[in-house]
Write a protein that holds these residues in place. Sequence first.
Motif, PDB file in Angstrom:
ATOM      1  N   ALA A 107     -53.045 -37.717  -8.287  1.00 19.21           N
ATOM      2  CA  ALA A 107     -54.586 -38.434  -8.104  1.00 19.21           C
ATOM      3  C   ALA A 107     -54.321 -39.750  -7.569  1.00 19.21           C
ATOM      4  O   ALA A 107     -53.322 -40.340  -7.953  1.00 19.21           O
ATOM      5  CB  ALA A 107     -55.229 -38.342  -9.617  1.00 19.21           C
ATOM      6  N   ASP A 108     -55.456 -39.990  -6.694  1.00 21.67           N
ATOM      7  CA  ASP A 108     -55.488 -41.264  -5.912  1.00 21.67           C
ATOM      8  C   ASP A 108     -56.975 -41.552  -5.732  1.00 21.67           C
ATOM      9  O   ASP A 108     -57.474 -41.097  -4.635  1.00 21.67           O
ATOM     10  CB  ASP A 108     -54.559 -41.171  -4.657  1.00 21.67           C
ATOM     11  CG  ASP A 108     -54.559 -42.795  -4.121  1.00 21.67           C
ATOM     12  OD1 ASP A 108     -55.233 -43.656  -4.581  1.00 21.67           O
ATOM     13  OD2 ASP A 108     -53.402 -43.001  -3.146  1.00 21.67           O
ATOM     14  N   ALA A 109     -57.384 -42.459  -6.516  1.00 20.71           N
ATOM     15  CA  ALA A 109     -58.760 -42.787  -6.425  1.00 20.71           C
ATOM     16  C   ALA A 109     -59.125 -43.878  -5.323  1.00 20.71           C
ATOM     17  O   ALA A 109     -60.339 -43.943  -5.052  1.00 20.71           O
ATOM     18  CB  ALA A 109     -59.306 -43.381  -7.830  1.00 20.71           C
ATOM     19  N   THR A 110     -58.042 -44.425  -4.738  1.00 19.47           N
ATOM     20  CA  THR A 110     -58.531 -45.330  -3.854  1.00 19.47           C
ATOM     21  C   THR A 110     -58.665 -44.744  -2.452  1.00 19.47           C
ATOM     22  O   THR A 110     -58.990 -45.380  -1.546  1.00 19.47           O
ATOM     23  CB  THR A 110     -57.124 -46.427  -3.591  1.00 19.47           C
ATOM     24  OG1 THR A 110     -55.945 -45.427  -3.157  1.00 19.47           O
ATOM     25  CG2 THR A 110     -56.836 -47.016  -4.807  1.00 19.47           C
ATOM     26  N   THR A 123     -60.358 -42.190   0.452  1.00 22.07           N
ATOM     27  CA  THR A 123     -61.669 -41.525   0.778  1.00 22.07           C
ATOM     28  C   THR A 123     -61.694 -40.423   1.496  1.00 22.07           C
ATOM     29  O   THR A 123     -61.125 -40.273   2.397  1.00 22.07           O
ATOM     30  CB  THR A 123     -62.399 -42.829   1.613  1.00 22.07           C
ATOM     31  OG1 THR A 123     -62.511 -44.090   1.080  1.00 22.07           O
ATOM     32  CG2 THR A 123     -63.769 -42.261   2.179  1.00 22.07           C
ATOM     33  N   PRO A 146     -61.970 -39.821  -2.629  1.00 19.84           N
ATOM     34  CA  PRO A 146     -60.877 -40.001  -3.930  1.00 19.84           C
ATOM     35  C   PRO A 146     -60.346 -38.412  -3.841  1.00 19.84           C
ATOM     36  O   PRO A 146     -60.710 -37.357  -3.735  1.00 19.84           O
ATOM     37  CB  PRO A 146     -61.696 -39.997  -5.177  1.00 19.84           C
ATOM     38  CG  PRO A 146     -62.807 -40.646  -4.591  1.00 19.84           C
ATOM     39  CD  PRO A 146     -63.155 -40.074  -3.312  1.00 19.84           C
ATOM     40  N   PRO A 184     -58.262 -35.784  -6.324  1.00 22.42           N
ATOM     41  CA  PRO A 184     -57.719 -35.384  -7.641  1.00 22.42           C
ATOM     42  C   PRO A 184     -56.107 -35.069  -7.420  1.00 22.42           C
ATOM     43  O   PRO A 184     -55.372 -34.768  -6.384  1.00 22.42           O
ATOM     44  CB  PRO A 184     -58.709 -34.019  -7.773  1.00 22.42           C
ATOM     45  CG  PRO A 184     -58.871 -33.424  -6.415  1.00 22.42           C
ATOM     46  CD  PRO A 184     -58.839 -34.895  -5.593  1.00 22.42           C
ATOM     47  N   ASP A 186     -56.517 -30.763 -11.295  1.00 24.63           N
ATOM     48  CA  ASP A 186     -56.552 -31.583 -12.531  1.00 24.63           C
ATOM     49  C   ASP A 186     -56.289 -30.514 -13.747  1.00 24.63           C
ATOM     50  O   ASP A 186     -57.098 -30.397 -14.686  1.00 24.63           O
ATOM     51  CB  ASP A 186     -58.166 -32.198 -12.742  1.00 24.63           C
ATOM     52  CG  ASP A 186     -58.382 -33.417 -11.717  1.00 24.63           C
ATOM     53  OD1 ASP A 186     -57.447 -33.969 -11.174  1.00 24.63           O
ATOM     54  OD2 ASP A 186     -59.563 -33.538 -11.103  1.00 24.63           O
TER      55      ASP A 186
END
Length: 484
Positions: free
Chosen positions: A93-96, A98, A100, A102, A452
């Motif tokens: 997972a990498d929320a940074t 675009t 984000p 999962p 996830d």
Amino acid sequence: MSRPVPVEEAAVAAADAAALVAASPRPDRARWLDALAAVLEAHRDELVQLAAEETHLSTSRLDGEVTRTAAQLRFFAGVVLEGSYLEATIDTADATLTPPRPDLRRILRPLGPVGVFAASNFPFAFSVLGNDTASALAAGCPVVVKAHPGHPLLSRRVAELARGVLSDAGAPPGVFDLVEGVEDGVDLVRHPAIRAVGFTGSTAGGRALFDIACARSAPIPFYGELGSINPVVVTEAAARRRGPSIAAGFVGSFTRDGGQYCTKPGLVFVPDSDAGDALVAAIEEQLLLAPSQMLLTEHVTAAFDHHVARGEFDGRSILRGCAAVGETDPVVVTVDLGQFLDRHDYFVHECFGPFAVVVRYREDRDLSVGLVQVEGSLTATLHIEDSDDIAALVEQLSARSGRVIFNSWPTGVAIAWGQHHGGPWPATTSSIHTSVGATAIRRFLTPIAYQDCPPALLPEELTDESTVPRRIDGEMVSPSRLRA
């Protein structure tokens, strides 16, 4: 000797076993494959004798085929244990990013019960416990084999041994079974429990079953190995320098075991020159020394005789070997490029048995025109010298075959990770796959991604603790680094 079971019974049992087989640990499946190899070797003498009586193949050839079949089973045991066939992939997972990202974890999983159609010409290596069965079991799929009518007693005995050894090894009931007969074969492809089919046989038979598989309300993959002419090109330089050895190699290859190999070189382009004339003369000499063979079945013999007779060749264009009583003599037909183009439909049609066509070409561009008429094949072969400029020719042959061979012969298919035994239609129904080599297992697997997913619900090979080879965040990670 136990007889085959009805299709309905075998397919339902395979469906009942599918979840258990798919969930079986990889070491268990490897152990099943090793046990199957061992039981073949333990009963070698009995099985070879049965096969010789039913197929007319020599005991020495069949003994070697038992060795090959055991090696295939053990090879796939190694593939299963190594684990890279699963294509395990993890993107953390990498929320940074675009958008984000999962946590995504992808793996190949078994398709489910597989129908396997045994071949006539390899009563061990492409039959009941042949490469399709080995790769499907390795993938985690139950197998229902449709026996070939050319060796029914052998098929029943091998199946009986397989059932016993799989049971002793702890495999679930229904993991393997055998059916017989044309109608049962059709019913097997139609049965809703069957999720994929592996087939080795004629173009006509394979195409009919392929169409049935596609016409199902839920179509399934049909991996057919069908017809192959396996073209060969001999350059002027090669003919001039190595004509006699090329002639000996060609005759030895296309007459091997009665020319009943899917990789038999059936079409050879030679230069229309003095060197080409000498090469053809050497082929004629070698034909007189070549062994004749009783073919596998009466049907094969009748089809061979019909194909040769349909050619209506005169005495100048047909070269024959010397057949013993009741056996089939090898035949080579020689034509120029114009004759080949006029009847290319006949000359590029695979003739199962010791039949081959030699085409004389004058210039490279004539050769290119001739090769355009050749359909997809399992192999293409080049006999060349270092001085030859053949890059364009290699490209042309690569587009028409699954394996390009240099200065050797196509009969003989190594069991290896780098092997590809496939090709464009009509060689196979799916040119991106192989029926020999490690990636044959890919036919019976399908991808699934978990997003996830709670760690406790992941397949073992996708957990953080797994040591199978895999790709993590785009980087290939070896087992040694995973353990560090």
